[in-house]
Write a protein that holds these residues in place. Sequence first.
Motif: not given
Length: 144
Positions: A61-86
Amino acid sequence: MEEYIAHKIKNEQGTIRTQTIKEHSEHTKSLSGIYGKTLNVTNICQLIAALHDAGKYRSVFQDYIKSDDENNKQKGKINHASVGAHYVMKFQEDENNMFSRLTKEIVAECIISHHGLKDFITPLGKNEFNRLSIEDHEQYNEAY
């Protein structure tokens, strides 16, 4: 000390401001406490808020969010919600106390579903948390 970013916010002038995970979580926790107070569930709401973006500490996630690519294909695809649930689901519970179990499941469900429903409790009340994808479990292991 490394800065962990939760959000990038672009204003009308095009300037990008970053919000750290700590800032975002504290702000969300504060608001959740206010909303939860009306129902007498302040602590539960604040716990959910504190853990809802825990997956954003992961390197992917940090690699994705720190990227300068505004058209990053990862947008909305990295699941960050399950970690807190686990994290919540790993709490030990009193096997004889259904309220303890149910509270844990509701809190985890709120965290994992904060961007949309990812239900792990069946209509008959069966907990199928472990049927979540291997990727969900690996994400928890990386973050913690």
